[in-house]
Enzyme design. Structure first.
Site, PDB file in Angstrom:
ATOM      1  NE  ARG A  39      28.764  29.802  46.178  1.00  0.00           N
ATOM      2  CZ  ARG A  39      29.442  29.791  47.327  1.00  0.00           C
ATOM      3  NH1 ARG A  39      30.419  30.642  47.526  1.00  0.00           N
ATOM      4  NH2 ARG A  39      29.155  28.926  48.270  1.00  0.00           N
TER       5      ARG A  39
ATOM      6  CB  CYS B  22      29.605  25.898  44.987  1.00  0.00           C
ATOM      7  SG  CYS B  22      27.854  25.770  44.559  1.00  0.00           S
TER       8      CYS B  22
END
Lengths: 297, 146
Positions: free
Chosen positions: A253, A248
């Site tokens: 994430r 990410c």
């Protein structure tokens, strides 16, 4: 595993249902010997405003990162940190947090690098706990420090470096879990997030874009097995047993997606490229693709 | 060199933080967070009047007024799920209270780095406070020129 697993039928179809606990399960097991609940948030003060009774706080920025090198704490640092929170090597650790457990998943991933065996996520995190009207306290527990062994971090199985990703292009599927705007190269950070100094925008050639949030249901819990299979197997074509690398912007994430692919769908060799876009987007002479197509090398 | 320009309230807030150890600084930030005043009624129902601070990790909105006596009034709102951002906003709202346009614009951009919070909240997070200060100063410039 020290504390019994959550037998909830909602988790039964997942590859490793023992990695999740429900809010009901946690409420029933709070205070049980061998269980340590950890809160890990994006907002460094959220824990202080109220947390699940008995939960200790581990902050990603100030606890798990090395303050000098862009890396995680070492074996001695990790042992000192978690030992001070009352976590033993055989503790059952349940982690939860804000923002759909991004940072909780990140912390869980770091626990995994140190080989902590029984570490689980609270499905739905803070949002679900709150939505169900469950209580918080501002009382900070003072657990007795315990001896946690110094275990050297193993970066070889769950963690990918830039060189690994370069070698993976065209060979190993890459999953870019950022927003579509970041993927196509319109911006270098998530919408409404601060600039974090990536000099170029776009994505790594061949990476498929599956924003992390697609794995999450409306109440903040993970979607069911069938829905997840439809996204990761049918839609982007990940095959049984295949290696995968997720990335990410700074790796938080993609820890969430790493958790989904590893523990819910059972892919045996998923790596999180934590350098992610803040490294790739500033590195010299690495290939970048702009636009909505995955592209090729 | 910037010392003499720093308004009293901001200097006192800085000294209060620096007198504490790192853990206690978080508690003081939480007190600021809890003390962030609600928006005045005229803005409460008009979110369109507020400017979103894109650099902050959570939805935070600011609005600056400059009155006839060139005194600055800062209004900030941030959700309760973002107590750190609320704390940053509250420090600035209190520290800039009743200052003149010139005094606000003279506040050094690195003030957030001088109050001992960088270590407590991390360098990345303190950037949100610098962005907030920058936006306030920009609005003051715009509104005092009009």
């Amino acid at each position: 595993m020290t504390v019994e697993r959550d037998p909830s039928p909602a988790f039964a179809a997942f590859a490793h249902p023992e990695r999740l606990v429900s809010t009901e399960w946690l409420a029933e097991h709070l205070g049980e010997p061998g269980l340590v609940v950890v809160e890990s948030d994006e907002d460094v003060l959220l824990y202080e405003t109220g947390h699940i009774e008995g939960a200790v706080k581990i902050d990603w920025h100030t606890d798990l990162n090395d303050p000098v090198t862009r890396d995680y704490v070492d074996g001695a640092g990790f042992a000192r940190l978690v030992g001070s929170k009352g976590i033993s090597r055989d503790s059952t650790v349940v982690i939860y947090g804000d923002k759909n457990n991004w940072w909780a998943a990140y912390a869980l991933w770091v626990f995994t690098l140190f080989g902590h065996e029984d570490v689980r996520l609270l499905d739905g995190g803070r949002a679900k706990w709150e939505a169900e009207g469950r209580p918080y306290t501002t009382e900070v527990p003072s657990p007795a420090a315990v001896d946690y062994p110094v275990v050297e971090r193993d970066d070889s199985t769950e963690r990918a470096y830039k060189e690994d990703v370069l070698a993976a292009i065209g060979n190993v599927p890459l999953v870019d879990v950022r927003s579509p705007e970041e993927y196509v190269g319109d911006r270098t950070t998530a919408p409404a997030y601060p600039e974090e100094s990536a000099l170029r925008a776009g994505h790594i050639p061949t990476a498929r874009n599956v924003p992390w949030a697609r794995a999450v249901a409306e109440d903040g819990s993970f979607k069911g097995r069938d829905e997840l299979d439809a996204i990761y197997r049918d839609e982007i074509g990940l095959k049984e047993g295949e290696d995968v690398i997720a990335y990410c912007r700074i790796g938080e994430r993609s820890s969430h997606t790493w958790f989904v692919l590893t523990h819910l769908l059972g892919f045996p060799n998923v790596k999180n490229y934590d350098g992610s876009w803040t490294e790739w987007g500033s590195a010299v002479r690495v290939p970048i693709v702009k636009g909505a197509e995955p592209g090729s090398l | 060199m910037t010392e003499q320009q720093l308004p009293t309230a901001l200097a006192e807030i800085r000294d209060d933080f620096l007198a504490l150890d790192v853990r206690e600084r978080l508690q003081l930030l939480l007190e600021f967070s809890n003390a962030l005043p609600d928006l005045p009624e005229r803005y409460r129902d008009h979110p369109d009047l507020l400017e979103r601070v894109e650099e902050c990790q959570s939805p935070v909105f600011i609005f600056v007024e400059v009155d006839a006596a060139r005194i600055v009034h800062v209004f900030v709102t941030a959700p309760k799920e973002a107590p750190t951002t609320r704390g940053f906003a509250s420090i600035l709202a209190e520290g800039l209270k009743d200052l003149t346009v010139e005094q606000v614009l003279a506040v050094p951009a690195d003030y957030p780095l001088t109050i001992g919070l960088t270590e407590a909240v991390s360098p990345l997070r303190i950037r949100g406070m610098m962005a907030l200060l920058g936006r306030i100063q920009r609005q003051v410039t715009e509104k005092s020129a009009a």
